[in-house]
Design a protein around this motif. Structure first.
Motif, short mmCIF file in Angstrom:
data_model
loop_
_atom_site.label_atom_id
_atom_site.label_comp_id
_atom_site.label_asym_id
_atom_site.label_seq_id
_atom_site.Cartn_x
_atom_site.Cartn_y
_atom_site.Cartn_z
N SER A 1 -7.63 -0.28 -50.12
CA SER A 1 -7.75 0.04 -51.55
C SER A 1 -8.46 -1.09 -52.30
N SER A 2 -8.44 -2.31 -51.73
CA SER A 2 -9.12 -3.40 -52.43
C SER A 2 -10.61 -3.12 -52.57
N ASP A 3 -11.19 -2.38 -51.63
CA ASP A 3 -12.61 -2.04 -51.76
C ASP A 3 -12.87 -1.24 -53.02
N TYR A 4 -11.94 -0.32 -53.30
CA TYR A 4 -12.06 0.50 -54.51
C TYR A 4 -11.97 -0.37 -55.76
N TRP A 5 -10.98 -1.27 -55.77
CA TRP A 5 -10.80 -2.11 -56.97
C TRP A 5 -11.97 -3.07 -57.16
N ILE A 6 -12.51 -3.57 -56.05
CA ILE A 6 -13.69 -4.44 -56.18
C ILE A 6 -14.83 -3.66 -56.83
N GLY A 7 -15.02 -2.40 -56.39
CA GLY A 7 -16.07 -1.57 -56.98
C GLY A 7 -15.88 -1.38 -58.47
N ILE A 8 -14.66 -1.04 -58.88
CA ILE A 8 -14.40 -0.80 -60.30
C ILE A 8 -14.60 -2.08 -61.11
N GLY A 9 -14.11 -3.20 -60.54
CA GLY A 9 -14.25 -4.48 -61.24
C GLY A 9 -15.72 -4.84 -61.42
N LYS A 10 -16.50 -4.63 -60.36
CA LYS A 10 -17.93 -4.94 -60.47
C LYS A 10 -18.56 -4.09 -61.56
N ALA A 11 -18.15 -2.82 -61.64
CA ALA A 11 -18.75 -1.93 -62.62
C ALA A 11 -18.55 -2.45 -64.04
N ALA A 12 -17.35 -2.97 -64.31
CA ALA A 12 -17.09 -3.50 -65.65
C ALA A 12 -18.02 -4.68 -65.94
N VAL A 13 -18.21 -5.56 -64.94
CA VAL A 13 -19.11 -6.70 -65.13
C VAL A 13 -20.55 -6.21 -65.33
N PHE A 14 -20.95 -5.22 -64.53
CA PHE A 14 -22.31 -4.68 -64.69
C PHE A 14 -22.50 -4.12 -66.10
N GLY A 15 -21.47 -3.44 -66.60
CA GLY A 15 -21.57 -2.89 -67.95
C GLY A 15 -21.80 -3.98 -68.97
N LEU A 16 -21.05 -5.09 -68.83
CA LEU A 16 -21.21 -6.22 -69.73
C LEU A 16 -22.63 -6.76 -69.66
N VAL A 17 -23.13 -6.92 -68.40
CA VAL A 17 -24.47 -7.48 -68.22
C VAL A 17 -25.53 -6.58 -68.85
N ILE A 18 -25.43 -5.28 -68.60
CA ILE A 18 -26.43 -4.35 -69.17
C ILE A 18 -26.39 -4.40 -70.69
N GLY A 19 -25.18 -4.43 -71.24
CA GLY A 19 -25.05 -4.49 -72.70
C GLY A 19 -25.66 -5.75 -73.28
N ILE A 20 -25.35 -6.90 -72.67
CA ILE A 20 -25.88 -8.17 -73.19
C ILE A 20 -27.40 -8.19 -73.07
N VAL A 21 -27.93 -7.79 -71.91
CA VAL A 21 -29.37 -7.82 -71.71
C VAL A 21 -30.06 -6.89 -72.70
N ALA A 22 -29.53 -5.67 -72.84
CA ALA A 22 -30.19 -4.68 -73.71
C ALA A 22 -30.20 -5.14 -75.15
N THR A 23 -29.07 -5.67 -75.65
CA THR A 23 -29.06 -6.10 -77.05
C THR A 23 -29.93 -7.34 -77.24
N THR A 24 -29.92 -8.26 -76.25
CA THR A 24 -30.74 -9.47 -76.38
C THR A 24 -32.20 -9.10 -76.55
#
Lengths: 378, 252
Positions: free
Chosen positions: A311-334
């Motif tokens: 199950s840790s594979d699943y949680w790693i995936g979800i966690g990464k997604a949240a970080v990716f969302g942050l990165v996309i948001g920061i890059v797009a607004t910048t």
């Protein structure tokens, strides 16, 4: 058709004639020298030859010609911007020619030449500046988020809800479609290979880890970066060009809390959910394909997932997604905030926003693969 | 019929409709060669909409449009391509292409006719100086670097670069402060004096109208209320016209 283009088609065509006048050569400019009579290339070419080769010092006579500003410009460009010293013409013609010559006089500022080294330096500095801007956006976002969490600031929930609809809900279909197809393709190729070894457990393990840990979050992030990242950059950019950001600031409304934070938070919330959605469709496609290719009941394969995939594979995936969302948001607004007041900059920055977001997502994914290599994977 | 009798622009019973809403009905007038016709009316009476139809950018809901004596069937009429070269348009706010510098903007119409670069640039520089800009100083600036007055002048230069027979000015002094607007109007007057071109002027500004227009057409209540010389129009007895030209007398 040309009737409509040239009202002057009744006028005599422009020409240059050589006249011997009392033992000396005289160049006579005749006919109508207007934009419309001179526009065809085949008319211009012989005239230019005549004007160029016409002896520089020979006297010219204009009195038989009729010209407009375009015709005067034509003569002047042929004469390299100067008037021949011996020019015979009436007052009006001289005035027009001199007026045009004065407008053409003066050194044109040379186009700024940029050496490749300079261009490289500028692009490196530009990237550095963008990085600083991104840190500024991130810092502002973090401070405002802390203020919201500690109750010192009210979140804009209406805007957040609109943004989640735009970035999440409206992306459901495309994410489902792409994930389903990728799941089918991967599963089909692995199943063909696994059939020879009866390695069904391995098939499910590979499918599970590949989809939950890598493909789900990365696919969702790439689609969202292309869909919403570009939209955010363009939206903020157009607001900046039209002066709406200044208006917000001048009215004392903070553009950070109203405009930027809801977009970033929406991405951080929506991307893990989209990843879950993507996981579901990719696994569904994968398991269905595997069951059809291997002639195994789907239920059996589904039962195998919790046994083989940690199950840790699943949680790693979800966690990464949240970080990716942050990165996309920061890059797009910048990049949106970096857009300048011209149409070219809008296109350029939007492209750079998407490219940077996608590259950063993949880079972070590689780093995460290294960092979490000892977690999960049984 | 002599050529002088052909009006430059003729609207014959033109109607403008957006969706189910009629903006203007049965508008008929002519722009005669050499005159300056001012098109005015309170905000929202459809001046800009009518202008878009007069330039054949949109299909009329009724009536006919003729340009240079040639009946136009609609925005896709093939003859428009050639007729448009004879019309110079100063768009509201300038509409300069922000990706090009000023000289490139002004040289675009001749470049679009596939004229050689040096000739097109020479024409652009002459047009810039006609419009009161120094081609050396402003030629390589981007539109974003210009002040409002300069941008309007650059847009004027682009409108006159081909020596148009019809010059269309859409709110030329909008957003300019009074001295800049006055200087711009003076430049326009001098230009008209030199080139004797026909002008269609859409404006809100009575001062600009007074300085330039030979005749005035007033739109209101979904139709053409009146058209005539400034004197005739300002004396016309209608509440909208009366309201609009309040203060016209004192302006003098």
């Amino acid at each position: 058709m040309t009737d409509e283009a040239s009202p002057a088609n009744a006028l005599p065509p422009p020409r240059v004639r050589l006249l011997r006048d009392g033992g000396r050569d005289l160049l006579v400019v005749e006919g109508a020298w207007t934009l419309h009579t001179l526009a065809p290339k085949n008319v211009r070419r012989p005239l230019l030859r005549r004007l160029h080769t016409g002896a520089r010092n020979a006297p010219w006579r204009l009195s038989a010609a009729e010209f407009d500003a375009a015709g005067a410009c034509f003569l002047l460009t042929a004469w390299s911007g100067t008037l021949p010293p011996d020019l015979e013409g009436d007052e009006e013609q001289r005035a027009l020619l001199e007026h045009c010559r004065n407008a053409l006089q003066g050194e044109e500022a040379p186009a700024p030449r940029v050496s490749p080294l300079e261009a490289l330096g500028a692009s490196v500095l530009g990237s550095g500046r963008s990085l600083l801007h991104a840190l500024e956006v991130l810092g502002g976002f973090a401070l405002r988020t802390l203020a919201v969490l500690s109750g010192r600031r009210r979140p804009h929930l209406g805007a957040l809800s609109r943004e989640i609809t735009a970035t999440g809900v409206r992306a459901l279909f495309i994410v489902a479609l792409v994930s389903l197809l990728i799941g089918i393709v991967i599963s089909y190729l692995i199943a063909l290979e696994a059939r020879g070894y009866s390695a069904y457990g391995l098939l499910i393990f590979v499918l599970g880890v590949a989809i939950l840990r890598e493909l789900g979050p990365v696919l969702a992030a790439l689609l969202v970066a292309g869909r919403s990242g570009s939209a955010i950059t363009a939206e903020i950019g157009v607001m900046r060009i039209r002066g709406e950001l200044d208006a917000l600031r001048a009215m004392g409304l903070d553009e950070g809390g109203r405009l930027i934070d809801p977009k970033i938070v929406a991405l951080v919330v929506a991307l893990p959910l989209l990843t879950l959605w993507s996981d579901f469709f990719a696994l569904a496609g994968g398991l269905l394909t595997a069951s059809l290719t291997l002639n195994l009941p789907v239920g059996h394969l589904v039962d195998l997932i919790p046994q083989t995939v940690p199950s840790s594979d699943y949680w790693i995936g979800i966690g990464k997604a949240a970080v990716f969302g942050l990165v996309i948001g920061i890059v797009a607004t910048t990049f949106g905030l970096e857009i300048e007041a011209d149409s070219q900059s809008l296109g350029e920055k939007t492209t750079r926003s998407v490219v940077t977001a996608i590259t950063t997502v993949i880079l972070l994914d590689a780093l995460a693969a290294l960092a979490f290599r000892s977690i999960g994977l049984s | 019929m002599t050529t002088a009798a052909v009006p430059i622009l003729e609207a014959d019973g033109m109607s403008v409709r957006y969706g189910p809403q009629w903006i203007l009905r049965d508008v008929s007038f002519r722009v005669e060669a050499g005159e300056c016709l001012g098109l005015v009316g309170p905000s929202g009476t459809g001046k800009s909409a009518l202008l878009r139809h007069l330039l054949a950018l949109e299909q009329t809901a009724g009536g006919h449009l003729s340009l240079f004596g040639r009946r136009i069937d609609g925005p896709d009429d093939p003859v428009l391509h050639l007729l448009r070269r004879r019309i110079g348009i100063l768009f509201q706010g300038g509409a300069l292409f922000s990706a090009l510098d000023v000289l490139e903007n002004v040289a675009l119409p001749p470049r679009a006719m596939h004229l050689p670069t040096d000739w097109a640039n020479a024409m652009a520089r002459v047009a810039l100086s006609e419009a009161g800009l120094d081609p050396i100083v402003t030629g390589h600036k981007k539109p974003a670097e210009l002040s409002g007055g300069m941008a309007t002048r650059a847009a004027l230069a682009r409108a006159i670069v081909l020596g148009p027979e019809l010059l269309v000015l859409d709110e030329p002094t909008q957003g300019l402060d009074p001295p800049v607007a006055r200087a711009f109007v003076t430049a326009l007057r001098e230009l008209r004096h030199r080139s004797s071109s026909t002008v269609l002027l859409v404006t809100h500004d009575l001062e600009t109208l007074r300085a330039l227009a030979d005749r005035i057409a007033v739109l209101g209540e979904g139709k053409l209320l009146t058209i005539g010389t400034p004197d005739e129009v300002t004396r016309y007895d209608h509440p909208v016209v009366h309201d609009y030209f309040q203060g016209w007398r004192t302006l003098a």
